[in-house]
Design a protein around this motif. Sequence first.
Motif, PDB file in Angstrom:
ATOM      1  N   ARG A   1      -0.393   1.868 -14.910  1.00 50.11           N
ATOM      2  CA  ARG A   1      -0.558   0.901 -13.827  1.00 50.11           C
ATOM      3  C   ARG A   1      -0.228   1.566 -12.495  1.00 50.11           C
ATOM      4  NH1 ARG A   1       1.842  -2.555 -17.488  1.00 50.11           N
ATOM      5  NH2 ARG A   1       3.890  -2.497 -16.463  1.00 50.11           N
ATOM      6  N   LEU A   2      -1.068   1.333 -11.517  1.00 45.84           N
ATOM      7  CA  LEU A   2      -0.901   1.948 -10.203  1.00 45.84           C
ATOM      8  C   LEU A   2      -0.490   0.880  -9.203  1.00 45.84           C
ATOM      9  CD1 LEU A   2      -4.114   4.180 -10.172  1.00 45.84           C
ATOM     10  CD2 LEU A   2      -1.801   4.806 -10.897  1.00 45.84           C
ATOM     11  N   ALA A   3       0.635   1.110  -8.521  1.00 47.93           N
ATOM     12  CA  ALA A   3       1.157   0.133  -7.563  1.00 47.93           C
ATOM     13  C   ALA A   3       1.435   0.820  -6.236  1.00 47.93           C
ATOM     14  CB  ALA A   3       2.431  -0.517  -8.103  1.00 47.93           C
ATOM     15  N   LEU A   4       1.119   0.127  -5.151  1.00 44.09           N
ATOM     16  CA  LEU A   4       1.374   0.628  -3.796  1.00 44.09           C
ATOM     17  C   LEU A   4       2.309  -0.323  -3.085  1.00 44.09           C
ATOM     18  CD1 LEU A   4       0.796   2.480  -1.343  1.00 44.09           C
ATOM     19  CD2 LEU A   4      -1.127   0.963  -0.806  1.00 44.09           C
ATOM     20  N   ASP A   5       3.373   0.218  -2.512  1.00 51.17           N
ATOM     21  CA  ASP A   5       4.303  -0.550  -1.696  1.00 51.17           C
ATOM     22  C   ASP A   5       3.882  -0.378  -0.238  1.00 51.17           C
ATOM     23  OD1 ASP A   5       6.438  -2.000  -0.786  1.00 51.17           O
ATOM     24  OD2 ASP A   5       7.969  -0.513  -1.291  1.00 51.17           O
ATOM     25  N   GLU A   6       3.242  -1.408   0.322  1.00 48.20           N
ATOM     26  CA  GLU A   6       2.750  -1.362   1.704  1.00 48.20           C
ATOM     27  C   GLU A   6       3.867  -1.788   2.648  1.00 48.20           C
ATOM     28  OE1 GLU A   6       0.039  -0.421   3.373  1.00 48.20           O
ATOM     29  OE2 GLU A   6      -1.765  -1.351   2.568  1.00 48.20           O
TER      30      GLU A   6
END
Length: 400
Positions: free
Chosen positions: A130-135
């Motif tokens: 799973r790929l997650a980005l913290d913006e």
Amino acid sequence: MRILMLSPYPPYPPRGGGALRIYHLLRGLAARHAVTLLSFAPDEAAAAAMQPLRDLAEVRIVIGPPARSLGQRALTTLASPLPDMALRNASPAYSAAFAELLASAQFEVVLAESIEMAPYLLQARKHRVRLALDEFNAEYLLQRRAALNDLRRAPRPKALIGGGYSLIQWFKLAAFERRVLQTIDRVLVVSAEDAAALRRLAPNAPLHLVPNGVDCSHFVPQAAPPSNDLVFIGTLDYRPNVDAVLWFAHEVLPHIRRHHPALRLRLIGRRPHPSLRALHDHQTIIVTGEVDDTRPALAAAAAVVIPMRIGGGSRLKLLEALAMAAPVVSTSMGAEGIPGLRNGEHLLLADTPAAMAAAVSRLVTDRPFAQRLGQAGRAFVCAGYDWAQIVPRLEAALQA
């Protein structure tokens, strides 16, 4: 979960806004999950200073990213379809370390901290993870605000150059953020305002609200002799902070000092920009630079000022000031992203020089009101924004 976190700079010591967020999320996740951190560090001294993180997680460090000259940045601004933020952390060494970790361990989640690290998520799409980005911000919106702010000013070369750069980055970031939002599995946002801005780019983006927080067991009100300091805390080469300080120093402070000549502006933070260092006069404006602990300055402040005119996300430094029960005067934009904050109850809001000067004057002349404001601000942030309450929201987002 087995989680691989990607950081664009050392999250320890946790002094800047981004480092604070990364550190507290890492610490919270590591208490319940197996976390590996892959982080850049600018040099060996910075890498050594990260040693305490090894008590929390497995830590891998890459020295970098490679320096880019102004000429290189100017060239890519004109020639590359990618925004500057997608290029600044390009590193063959980091890419190789990332690929090695993905090949050698069965991670369930890769969490990239800030849009700067999004290209590495795109690199990992072929892996079953799973790929997650913290913006940290809706970055295209920040550049839009910066461009419009510069281009509205009188036509001066520096303003036109800055505005032109931000205009180009605004459109490039919008395209890049849209691509990322449509590609990866989870996007963490720090405010409802940022979520709305990103949904304008990608209506079906998998957004999860994980706001910024504060450690209310660390930021505790302290008894301190009152000072004559109006305190601003933040990274002092960050463009929105530079703009805020220059506006306050030139447009607001003269109004204040006509009625309160003893008050002075104290600037605390890393890497003061030359335009801010030039303000230092030993009397009216003091550029302190970085300090190991901001709590004494917050405790003694006549008022904490947050005169932001550019930006997004939510303000870690605002949360810290409120947790310390410091009286705060902010622009509306400076308090953006923290729903429930009420003008006149938790802090004072003012958006013009005259209104901000009047708000500061009220706090320094009516100390009982300033104290009530500070106490209410602390109660508000500790009820809803302690990191202990926010980390479970992160876990839920990563597991959803």
